[in-house]
Enzyme design. Structure first.
Site, PDB file in Angstrom:
ATOM      1  N   LYS A 236       0.850  -1.193   0.000  1.00  0.00           N
ATOM      2  CA  LYS A 236       0.000   0.000   0.000  1.00  0.00           C
ATOM      3  C   LYS A 236       0.882   1.239   0.000  1.00  0.00           C
ATOM      4  CE  LYS A 236      -1.780   2.784   2.909  1.00  0.00           C
ATOM      5  NZ  LYS A 236      -1.866   4.046   2.123  1.00  0.00           N
TER       6      LYS A 236
ATOM      7  N   GLU B  64      10.527   1.017  10.196  1.00  0.00           N
ATOM      8  CA  GLU B  64      11.531   2.064   9.990  1.00  0.00           C
ATOM      9  C   GLU B  64      10.803   3.387  10.138  1.00  0.00           C
ATOM     10  OE1 GLU B  64      13.200   4.841   8.337  1.00  0.00           O
ATOM     11  OE2 GLU B  64      13.936   3.785   6.573  1.00  0.00           O
TER      12      GLU B  64
END
Length: 520
Positions: free
Chosen positions: A174, A246
């Site tokens: 996505k 991250e």
């Protein structure tokens, strides 16, 4: 440039379109349909059905598919960069970096996956295991979800998805709703032009679509803000699935008194302003020793003042940095600068929106900053560079570590041993010495954040593939026996013999080995 009718076909009966506009001009570029929850479920089912065959062909065959994908990107290089540039508002130079990163990542994983996934044979740990043959295999999570932000329409998706594909997983991705067009086009081409198996799919939408992805996959790789990352980690924990995150950064640059100031200032400008500062490892704060502070600031102002801002024509390389990706992000940058000025900082260059169309903010240098200011404590994600004077390396280290973030940092000194000493005391996942941002592009070593900057790491040689896998241990017998000695029925003679053998093998002195020490 893509036309305004660039649309991602969605299986939803009544799709709600997302219009994508160029941040630099406001022009409508295209639109995509929002994938509702049922659509995400349907796509996930299709990917799961195709994954076993993808895993079964092995890493070498998967690598051939990935290299064909790389060839397609090269054949469509100009068109893809133009599309990424138009939906992100980048300069052509910054947009071109997208393909450079993508090519290197695909090539690396395609050529090394067989080595990384090779079955590992393990020596038995002792005499009692000597009759066993031990092997460890890596089996992929069946369906990996990749959710990425808007600052790297191609590169960030490739950095995360390709390792999972090389591992043998199917990938449900996505992209950001701000920049969905380029990756949607890449996934379309994977199926229709590259001829790849149906194990890579893209769904578009906002937070609800991202939540649906997290709820249907077996492992999540998320890149984005710390706030959203916490929600992803919480949901992954509730589902008992692994996640790799991250997250945000407030990356520091430490300039010591013996640094090469000309090189350091050049690095600071590029490290802070590349992609308009919209990179997780952008330099967001600089600590300069007192003896070279004035010289550093003077050169910094000179170099930032010469930067060319704007979204140039495709292939022109006529500007250095482009627009901000969204009005919301532009507002954050403006707020940080205004807060700094209100608390005593001086604007040496820039400091405001230019008088022009588009979501631009001038490249900005702030002096006389301190840790009471938002620009030194919160992630700015924009083209600003606060510079703070310090009296010593000890003070610099203390201030660098006075942060909730710990993604990366850099240390500058001609004395490499001194730079190493300072680097060893900085709380961050990666450290560059006399360079900036380079740690993010070294595929053989891990890039991960400490503190609130993330969990796990991106890349790291074999780990860049193995992170998407589950370990499977296989134990087999070297000798074919009719029965194991410890199986039922329990027998006194066998039990006593086993106890003597274990004592003989594991006791630390001969009295205990021979049973001469009294047992209580």
């Amino acid at each position: 440039m893509p036309s305004a009718d660039f649309v991602n076909n969605s299986p939803d009966a009544n799709p709600r379109p997302i219009d994508v506009r160029c941040p630099a001009t406001g022009k409508l570029i295209g639109s995509v349909s929002v994938a509702e929850h049922e659509t995400v479920l349907a796509v996930a089912r299709q990917l799961r059905a195709a994954q076993p065959a993808w895993e079964a062909i092995g890493p070498t065959a998967r690598g051939r598919h990935l290299l064909r994908f790389l060839d397609w990107m090269l054949d469509n290089e100009h068109r893809l960069i133009a599309l990424a540039q138009s939906e992100s508002g980048k300069s052509w130079a910054d947009a071109s970096m997208e393909l450079v990163v993508a090519m290197e990542v695909i090539d690396y994983h395609a050529k090394h996956a067989s080595e990384f996934l090779a079955e590992r044979r393990v020596r038995p740990h002792g005499l009692t295991a000597a009759t066993k043959k031990l092997r460890v295999r890596a089996r992929p999570h069946q369906l990996v979800g990749v959710v990425t932000p808007w600052n790297g329409p191609i590169a960030t998706q490739v950095m995360d998805a390709v390792g999972a594909l090389a591992a043998g997983a199917a990938v449900l991705s996505k992209p950001s709703e701000l920049t969905p067009l380029t990756w949607t086009e890449c996934t379309r081409a994977w199926r229709e032009e590259v001829g790849g198996p149906p194990i890579l799919a893209c769904v578009n939408g906002g937070a609800d679509t991202g939540t649906a992805v997290v709820d249907v996959v077996d492992m999540v790789m998320f890149t984005g803000s710390t706030r959203t990352g916490r929600r992803v980690a919480t949901r992954a924990a509730e589902r008992l699935i692994p996640c790799s995150l991250e997250l945000g950064g407030k990356d520091a640059m430490v300039v010591l008194g013996d640094a090469d100031i000309d090189r350091a200032t050049g690095a600071a400008v590029w490290g802070a302003m590349m992609n308009s500062g919209q990179v997780c490892i952008s330099i967001e704060r600089v600590y300069v020793e007192d003896s070279v502070y004035d010289q550093f600031v003077t050169k910094l102002v000179e170099k930032v003042s010469s930067l060319r801002q704007g979204m140039d024509a495709p292939g022109a390389f006529a500007t250095d940095l482009g627009a901000m990706a969204s009005a919301a992000q532009l507002q954050i940058v403006e707020q940080h600068v205004q807060d700094a000025v209100a608390r005593g900082a001086r604007v040496l260059v820039g400091g405001k929106r230019p008088d022009r169309t588009g979501l631009f903010f001038e490249p900005t240098i702030l002096a006389d900053v301190n840790h009471s200011m938002m620009c030194m404590r919160e992630e700015t994600f924009g083209p600003t560079l606060p510079v703070m004077r310090v009296t010593s390396e000890t003070e610099a280290i203390r201030l660098v570590n006075d942060s909730q973030y710990g993604l990366s940092a850099s240390v500058w000194s001609k004395d490499v041993q001194r730079a190493e000493r300072v680097a060893a005391q900085i709380e961050a996942g990666t450290i560059d010495i006399n360079n900036v941002l380079m740690s993010a592009f070294q595929l053989s070593v891990p890039m991960g954040g400490w503190k609130s900057s993330g969990l796990g790491s991106r890349f790291g040689g074999a780990d860049s593939v193995l992170k998407y896998c589950r370990r499977q241990t296989v134990v087999s017998d070297r000798l074919r026996l009719p029965a194991e000695p410890h199986w039922y029925p329990a027998r006194p003679r066998v039990g006593r013999m086993q106890a003597r053998v274990m004592r003989l093998v594991h006791a630390t002195d001969w009295r205990r080995r021979l049973g001469l020490k009294r047992v209580r």
